[in-house]
Structure formats: structure tokens, C-alpha cells
Design an enzyme around this catalytic site. Structure first.
Site, short mmCIF file in Angstrom:
data_model
loop_
_atom_site.label_atom_id
_atom_site.label_comp_id
_atom_site.label_asym_id
_atom_site.label_seq_id
_atom_site.Cartn_x
_atom_site.Cartn_y
_atom_site.Cartn_z
N SER A 99 7.66 3.52 12.64
CA SER A 99 8.66 4.59 12.61
C SER A 99 9.36 4.66 13.96
O SER A 99 8.78 4.27 14.98
CB SER A 99 7.99 5.93 12.34
OG SER A 99 8.89 7.00 12.59
N GLY A 104 7.55 2.95 -0.18
CA GLY A 104 6.68 1.95 -0.81
C GLY A 104 7.13 1.61 -2.22
O GLY A 104 7.15 0.44 -2.62
N TYR A 151 1.05 11.79 15.10
CA TYR A 151 1.74 10.86 14.19
C TYR A 151 2.45 9.76 14.98
O TYR A 151 2.34 8.57 14.64
CB TYR A 151 2.75 11.66 13.35
CG TYR A 151 3.63 10.83 12.44
CD1 TYR A 151 3.06 10.03 11.46
CD2 TYR A 151 5.01 10.86 12.55
CE1 TYR A 151 3.86 9.26 10.61
CE2 TYR A 151 5.82 10.11 11.72
CZ TYR A 151 5.25 9.31 10.74
OH TYR A 151 6.05 8.56 9.91
N GLY A 185 8.43 7.05 -2.68
CA GLY A 185 9.19 6.88 -1.44
C GLY A 185 9.51 5.44 -1.10
O GLY A 185 9.94 4.63 -1.94
N THR A 218 0.85 -1.19 0.00
CA THR A 218 0.00 0.00 0.00
C THR A 218 0.89 1.24 0.00
O THR A 218 1.99 1.24 0.58
CB THR A 218 -0.95 0.03 1.21
OG1 THR A 218 -0.17 0.15 2.41
CG2 THR A 218 -1.81 -1.22 1.27
N GLY A 219 0.42 2.30 -0.66
CA GLY A 219 1.25 3.49 -0.79
C GLY A 219 2.52 3.18 -1.56
O GLY A 219 3.60 3.65 -1.21
P1 NAD Z 1 5.67 9.26 0.89
O1 NAD Z 1 4.72 10.38 1.16
O2 NAD Z 1 6.78 9.47 -0.04
O3 NAD Z 1 4.85 7.96 0.52
C1 NAD Z 1 3.66 7.64 1.19
C2 NAD Z 1 2.84 6.80 0.26
O4 NAD Z 1 1.60 6.49 0.90
C3 NAD Z 1 2.52 7.51 -1.03
O5 NAD Z 1 2.60 6.58 -2.09
C4 NAD Z 1 1.09 7.97 -0.82
O6 NAD Z 1 0.38 8.08 -2.02
C5 NAD Z 1 0.56 6.83 0.02
N1 NAD Z 1 -0.63 7.17 0.78
C6 NAD Z 1 -0.77 8.18 1.68
N2 NAD Z 1 -2.03 8.19 2.14
C7 NAD Z 1 -2.68 7.16 1.53
C8 NAD Z 1 -3.99 6.67 1.58
N3 NAD Z 1 -4.92 7.24 2.36
N4 NAD Z 1 -4.31 5.60 0.82
C9 NAD Z 1 -3.38 5.03 0.02
N5 NAD Z 1 -2.13 5.46 -0.08
C10 NAD Z 1 -1.79 6.52 0.66
O7 NAD Z 1 6.24 8.86 2.32
P2 NAD Z 1 7.37 7.83 2.78
O8 NAD Z 1 8.35 8.62 3.52
O9 NAD Z 1 7.78 6.93 1.68
O10 NAD Z 1 6.51 7.03 3.87
C11 NAD Z 1 6.10 5.68 3.72
C12 NAD Z 1 5.79 5.13 5.09
O11 NAD Z 1 6.98 5.17 5.87
C13 NAD Z 1 4.76 5.94 5.87
O12 NAD Z 1 3.93 5.07 6.60
C14 NAD Z 1 5.62 6.79 6.79
O13 NAD Z 1 4.93 7.16 7.94
C15 NAD Z 1 6.73 5.81 7.08
N6 NAD Z 1 7.99 6.43 7.55
C16 NAD Z 1 8.70 7.29 6.78
C17 NAD Z 1 9.89 7.83 7.27
C18 NAD Z 1 10.73 8.79 6.47
O14 NAD Z 1 11.67 9.36 7.04
N7 NAD Z 1 10.49 8.99 5.19
C19 NAD Z 1 10.33 7.49 8.54
C20 NAD Z 1 9.59 6.61 9.29
C21 NAD Z 1 8.42 6.07 8.79
#
Ligand code: NAD
Length: 247
Positions: free
Chosen positions: A137, A19, A150, A17, A12-13
Site C-alpha cells: 500500500s 482480490g 497497518y 475488493g 488470497t483474500g
Molecule cells: P477487502 O476487505 O475488500 O478485501 C480483503 C480480502 O482479504 C477479503 O476477501 C477478506 O476476506 C480477506 N481476508 C482478510 N483477512 C483474511 C485472513 N486472515 N485470511 C484470509 N483472507 C483474509 O479489502 P481490499 O481493499 O480489497 O484490500 C485488499 C488488499 O489491498 C489488502 O491487503 C489491503 O491492505 C490492500 N490495500 C487496499 C487499499 C484500498 O484502498 N482498498 C489500498 C492499499 C492497499
């Protein structure tokens, strides 16, 4: 031979990033991957980038009707999900005193409700031996300023993994958590209002390994937990944070 040859995965997502990097890695390991996201343009670009053995299904994980459609599409096409990466998530910040009901509902709906119902609705398609991976996270274990909502959503996912490991014991389904530190993605850039250079500067002295992480480094952990290499790993939290929350 890839270590996930013949496996079916759902990310999902998966359009940007972490995903996207994870979906790319699972395909490279031999899996056939379904990705979801809300924006069609980004999903199409992700499918083009991954190039093979990937299908995008547009949908919002906080909407149960979208999840029903997602699971029905996968059931029709492949009949099962061997690897489920519940990665979709959003972050926002507000100090206690400034948190709005709208912010609370939005972040809990996507991160907590979305994750719970993604896994619950996918359950009928999960075979014995399936691997469920929840994207939490470091914030779930830390107290970074203005991130209480968050952070609480990510702590909830860590808790889900413990209980679901017990709930799914008889089905031999493993549930684990990956907890990234600061990873250079569109999500973190949007949250911090910093580009890649700004993130590199900001985290250089804050992370024991001296740098921000790359999405591919989270994908490595996902690949491990998805495969039989982690056959005796269940209910755990794997931190991939350069030491940020460890020392
Ligand atoms: P990102 O914003 O680049 O990617 C997030 C993805 O989730 C996107 O593809 C977006 O379209 C999708 N998304 C968001 N809301 C959605 C919904 N309601 N339905 C379906 N898809 C949805 O962010 P990322 O940094 O790649 O984050 C991915 C995961 O990793 C998240 O859960 C985030 O909390 C977690 N995370 C990220 C970091 C970081 O530093 N980047 C650190 C810890 C955890």
C-alpha cells in the site's frame, strides 16, 4: 489466446475488493485460479461471479494449518502455482498511545505472518519462472495519521520483496509489490466508514488524478506482473495510486 493460458494462480483474500477483481482478471487472461477467504458465503458469491476456472478454498492466512490444507489441495488438483497474489490483508487505525496489543497482533498476524507463510508454504509448488506479487500500500511509504501499525505491516511486505528476490534468484522466481492508493472496496469503506459517494468526495482534491481508484485498476497491474510482459521486472514496487503518494 490469453497471456496466462494454462497458468495456475492463487489469490488470497479473493472473495471481495481488489482480490476478487484480480482473480476475475487472471481468469480472463486464461489462468485457472484458486481463491481463499475466511467467509464461505462471500467465497461462494465470488465463485458464482467469476463463473469459470475458479475454485474457492476457505481458510485464514494467519493460521498455518489452514495454509497447509490450502497448499495440499492445490498440489492435489494442479501440482503447481505459477502466479501467487498475496492479497489478504486488514487495516485498522489507532494513534500512538491508543494501540492495543490485540490490534498489533491481529494486523501483523494477517498482513505480515500470513503473507510470509503463504509464500513459504507455496514455495515447493512454484516452478521456475513463477511470479509472486505482494499487495502492499502507499501507506508503507507515508505517515498518515493513526495508521502506524497497518503502515508498518505494508512496509514489511515491501522489504520481503527485496530479500525474497535475492533468496529466489537461483529458482528464477520474480517477486514484486503492488501498492495501491485509495481504492473503492468493502475494505476501505469499512475503514473510513464512507460509502462510494463519500470516498469520491473525500479523495477528489487529495489525489492528483482527482478520484478514488477502482479494483480493476489494481487488477491491471497484477495482470502485468503475473505475465511475461514483466519478464525483466523483479523486486520492484509498482504504485497504482493516481499519484497520491508520488507528488
Ligand atoms: P477487502 O476487505 O475488500 O478485501 C480483503 C480480502 O482479504 C477479503 O476477501 C477478506 O476476506 C480477506 N481476508 C482478510 N483477512 C483474511 C485472513 N486472515 N485470511 C484470509 N483472507 C483474509 O479489502 P481490499 O481493499 O480489497 O484490500 C485488499 C488488499 O489491498 C489488502 O491487503 C489491503 O491492505 C490492500 N490495500 C487496499 C487499499 C484500498 O484502498 N482498498 C489500498 C492499499 C492497499
Amino acid at each position: 489466446m490469453g497471456k496466462l493460458d494454462g497458468k495456475v494462480a492463487l489469490v488470497t483474500g479473493g472473495s471481495t475488493g481488489i482480490g476478487l477483481a484480480a482473480a476475475q482478471r487472471l481468469v480472463a487472461d486464461g489462468a485457472y485460479v484458486f481463491i481463499t477467504g475466511r467467509r464461505k458465503g462471500e467465497l461462494d458469491a465470488a465463485v458464482a461471479q467469476i463463473g469459470r476456472n475458479v475454485v474457492a478454498i476457505q481458510g485464514d492466512v494467519s493460521k498455518l494449518a489452514d495454509l497447509d490444507r490450502l497448499v495440499a489441495t492445490i498440489r492435489e488438483a494442479k501440482g503447481r502455482i505459477d502466479v501467487l497474489l498475496a492479497n489478504a490483508g486488514v487495516a485498522d487505525s489507532a494513534a500512538l498511545g491508543d494501540i492495543s496489543e490485540e490490534q498489533f497482533d491481529r494486523i501483523f498476524d494477517i498482513n505480515v505472518k500470513g503473507t510470509l507463510f503463504t509464500v513459504q508454504k507455496a514455495l515447493p509448488l512454484l516452478p521456475s519462472g513463477a511470479s509472486v506479487i505482494l499487495l502492499s500500500s502507499v501507506v508503507g511509504s507515508k505517515g498518515f495519521a493513526s495508521r502506524s501499525v497497518y503502515s508498518a505491516t505494508k512496509a514489511a511486505l515491501r522489504s520481503f520483496a527485496r530479500t525474497w528476490t535475492t533468496d529466489l534468484k537461483s529458482r528464477r522466481i520474480r517477486v514484486n509489490v503492488v501498492s495501491p492508493g485509495a481504492i473503492d472496496t468493502p475494505g476501505l469503506q469499512g475503514l473510513t466508514k464512507m460509502g462510494s459517494d463519500g470516498l469520491a468526495d473525500f479523495y477528489r482534491d487529495r489525489v492528483p488524478l482527482g478520484r478514488v481508484g477502482r479494483p480493476e485498476e489494481i487488477a491491471n497491474a497484477v495482470s502485468f506482473l503475473a505475465s511475461d510482459e514483466s519478464s525483466y521486472v523483479a523486486g520492484t514496487e509498482l504504485f497504482v495510486d493516481g499519484g497520491l503518494a508520488q507528488v
